[in-house]
Design an enzyme around this catalytic site. Structure first.
Site, PDB file in Angstrom:
ATOM      1  N   ASP A 267     -13.312  -0.258  -4.981  1.00 36.21           N
ATOM      2  CA  ASP A 267     -13.261   1.195  -5.111  1.00 36.21           C
ATOM      3  C   ASP A 267     -14.535   1.793  -4.523  1.00 36.21           C
ATOM      4  OD1 ASP A 267     -12.228   3.630  -5.723  1.00 36.21           O
ATOM      5  OD2 ASP A 267     -13.000   3.663  -7.767  1.00 36.21           O
TER       6      ASP A 267
ATOM      7  N   CYS B 100       8.682  -5.821   6.961  1.00 39.71           N
ATOM      8  CA  CYS B 100       9.500  -4.591   6.926  1.00 39.71           C
ATOM      9  C   CYS B 100      10.774  -4.763   7.749  1.00 39.71           C
ATOM     10  CB  CYS B 100       8.725  -3.403   7.496  1.00 39.71           C
ATOM     11  SG  CYS B 100       7.337  -2.875   6.476  1.00 39.71           S
TER      12      CYS B 100
ATOM     13  N   CYS C 254      10.552   4.272   3.739  1.00 36.93           N
ATOM     14  CA  CYS C 254       9.405   5.064   3.267  1.00 36.93           C
ATOM     15  C   CYS C 254       9.170   6.306   4.109  1.00 36.93           C
ATOM     16  CB  CYS C 254       8.139   4.201   3.254  1.00 36.93           C
ATOM     17  SG  CYS C 254       7.861   3.317   4.796  1.00 36.93           S
TER      18      CYS C 254
ATOM     19  N   CYS D 149       8.880  10.335   2.296  1.00 36.33           N
ATOM     20  CA  CYS D 149       7.650  11.124   2.099  1.00 36.33           C
ATOM     21  C   CYS D 149       8.019  12.603   2.026  1.00 36.33           C
ATOM     22  CB  CYS D 149       6.665  10.858   3.250  1.00 36.33           C
ATOM     23  SG  CYS D 149       5.249  11.982   3.150  1.00 36.33           S
TER      24      CYS D 149
ATOM     25  N   CYS E 174      -0.548  14.537   3.815  1.00 37.80           N
ATOM     26  CA  CYS E 174      -0.399  13.596   2.692  1.00 37.80           C
ATOM     27  C   CYS E 174      -0.867  14.263   1.387  1.00 37.80           C
ATOM     28  CB  CYS E 174      -1.196  12.323   2.959  1.00 37.80           C
ATOM     29  SG  CYS E 174      -1.089  11.157   1.584  1.00 37.80           S
TER      30      CYS E 174
ATOM     31  N   CYS F 181       0.169  10.249  -5.201  1.00 39.69           N
ATOM     32  CA  CYS F 181       1.606  10.360  -4.911  1.00 39.69           C
ATOM     33  C   CYS F 181       2.125   8.949  -4.692  1.00 39.69           C
ATOM     34  CB  CYS F 181       1.788  11.216  -3.658  1.00 39.69           C
ATOM     35  SG  CYS F 181       3.452  11.160  -2.970  1.00 39.69           S
TER      36      CYS F 181
ATOM     37  N   CYS G 162       6.147   7.080  -1.145  1.00 40.62           N
ATOM     38  CA  CYS G 162       6.385   6.137  -0.046  1.00 40.62           C
ATOM     39  C   CYS G 162       6.380   4.702  -0.551  1.00 40.62           C
ATOM     40  CB  CYS G 162       5.389   6.336   1.098  1.00 40.62           C
ATOM     41  SG  CYS G 162       3.660   6.254   0.612  1.00 40.62           S
TER      42      CYS G 162
END
Ligand code: B12
Ligand code: SF4
Ligand code: SF4
Length: 390
Positions: A154, A208, A214, A218, A234, A260, A263
């Site tokens: 972080d 994928c 995704c 969004c 975003c 959020c 996605c």
């Protein structure tokens, strides 16, 4: 094994006999698992050429929208070898933040109940604190064995996803997240940069395939191409960015107050995950009216672990007011009171968003005829339409 809170100091010189190699990595894996990490892998402590080039291209394409983070000093955040003298390896560790819904407590806005705002999953509990604690145990072992080892979690010192990809932790999804094979993307990523010489991982092949779910999932169209996020759109960044919340994305924000998930929740691999149990409190959302009624210092105490620009409660308040415009009911006297208070706030940016929220909920009677500030006058000159469900 030394405990994380009594982590030995980094040695001044590293002995040539300090351990390394595959057998030592195996030992470190045991330490990592016992410390609560779900996966570890090793990337070379070398400059992250692709990330550096991608960051420059995002800046020149205008996709960064004022973000600092790793973009503040890209030459540093893309060079793990510069972080620790004689670094050889970056041990990347991930921890799942996928909490079983049964442990997650009450969910979001329910008709007739006090309006609530949603927190994204990565912030339901302080996963970064847990991640750091786990990584410190790995670092403690390395130091006890005579290596230098420094934890980054972080933190904006390293482009975490790129080292995770190089370490073979997972592949880059089209939603830009690192997906762990068989487990999806609900993982936080951190690392230990060390002088230990360890075998590096093999990047995981793209998983994928032809899936693109995704991208249309969004709510603001913020994924212009696979693996690329447009920070102008975003919601996760717009919630953090100071200033006026762009009017064209306020409806799409709906009841999100921090982060959020869309996605990721659209992703078949992440949906098929194996949730982890947690002990202790889990915060999936906030009571909008209650938080708005707190003074600024209390608001900041309550959102202690969120990234908030300048630790200034104005931005949390601004977002809550947009949420209120999206989920508050005009027949609820508490909603009316909260908006009336916000319309009288000394900060123009709060009054401006309250103008939008009052108009969106049909509370035009609360609106002032005029305002001394141009930002508020601008909002008064372009009121939104009444919310569809009212
Ligand atoms: C800035 C930042 C953001 C910004 C911008 C996100 C972004 N994608 O750049 C904002 C605020 C929007 C954000 C949002 C989120 N973030 Co964030 N964020 C960061 C941060 C601080 C730096 C990221 C960075 O430097 N990006 C630089 C760009 C260039 O990297 P990139 O976008 O990943 O680009 C790579 C791909 O494009 C890939 N690539 C190249 N070519 C191709 C081609 C194809 C086809 C594909 C698929 C990929 C690909 O290579 C590029 C890098 O070399 C990191 C922490 C850190 N220190 O790294 C966390 C981090 C990336 N965030 C994280 C999380 C959890 C989130 C959110 C899920 C939080 C939330 N729920 O709201 C969202 C997810 C949004 C999204 N879909 O990416 C986690 C990701 C964990 C994971 N499993 O991947 C990180 C690693 C934090 C952590 N240590 O755990 N974040
Ligand atoms: S985090 Fe939300 S707004 Fe950002 S790219 Fe993902 S779905 Fe879009
Ligand atoms: S939704 Fe599909 S395209 Fe997007 S990250 Fe998941 S698997 Fe990849």
């Amino acid at each position: 094994m030394p405990s994380a809170d009594r982590i030995p100091k980094n040695p001044k010189t590293v002995s040539a006999s300090a351990p390394g190699g595959p057998a030592y990595l195996q030992e470190l894996r045991h330490v990592a698992t016992a410390a609560g990490l779900d996966r570890i892998g090793v990337a070379p402590a070398a400059p992250l050429a692709r990330a550096r080039e991608q960051m420059a291209s995002r800046v020149s394409a205008g996709l960064v929208n004022g973000m600092k983070f790793t973009y503040h000093k890209p030459e540093r955040s893309t060079d793990p070898s510069a972080l620790v003298p004689d670094a050889r390896s970056v041990i990347v560790g991930v921890r799942s933040y996928d909490i079983a819904p049964a442990d997650a407590g009450a969910d979001v806005s329910v008709a007739g109940a006090a309006p609530r705002a949603r927190i994204a999953r990565y912030a339901w509990v302080d996963h970064y604190a847990d991640l750091k604690t786990s990584l410190k145990q790995v670092a403690a072992r390395l130091r006890a064995d005579g290596h230098r080892a420094v934890v980054f979690a972080d933190d904006n010192s390293i482009v975490d996803r790129e080292v995770a990809w190089l370490a073979g932790i997972g592949w880059y999804g089209k939603n830009a997240n690192i997906l762990v094979p068989g487990a999806g993307s609900f993982f936080v990523i951190g690392c230990v940069v060390t002088t230990a010489d360890l075998p590096v991982g093999e990047p995981v092949e793209d998983g994928c395939g032809t899936c693109v779910r995704c991208i249309p999932a969004c709510p603001t169209g913020a994924i212009p191409e696979p693996g690329v996020i447009d920070a102008n759109r975003c919601l996760s960044w717009l919630l953090q960015k100071p200033g006026v919340f762009p009017a064209e994305f306020r409806e799409a924000l709906h009841d999100r107050i921090y982060g959020c998930d869309d996605c990721q929740t659209a992703c078949p691999f992440t949906r098929r995950r194996a949730p982890v149990a947690v002990t202790g409190p889990v915060e999936t959302g906030v009571d909008i009216i209650e938080l708005l009624s707190c003074d600024d210092a209390t608001v900041m105490e309550r959102v202690d672990r969120w990234y908030v620009h300048d630790r200034d409660a104005t931005w949390v308040r601004r977002n809550l007011i947009v949420n209120l415009g999206n989920v508050g009911h005009p027949s609820d006297p508490a909603v009316v009171d909260a908006l009336r208070t916000a319309l009288a706030d000394h900060r123009a940016v709060i009054r401006a968003h309250a103008v939008w929220a009052a108009a969106r909920t049909g509370l035009h009677g609360l609106l002032p005829a005029d305002d001394p500030d141009p930002m508020v006058r601008d909002e008064l000159s372009r009121l939104p339409a009444l919310r569809g469900d009212l």
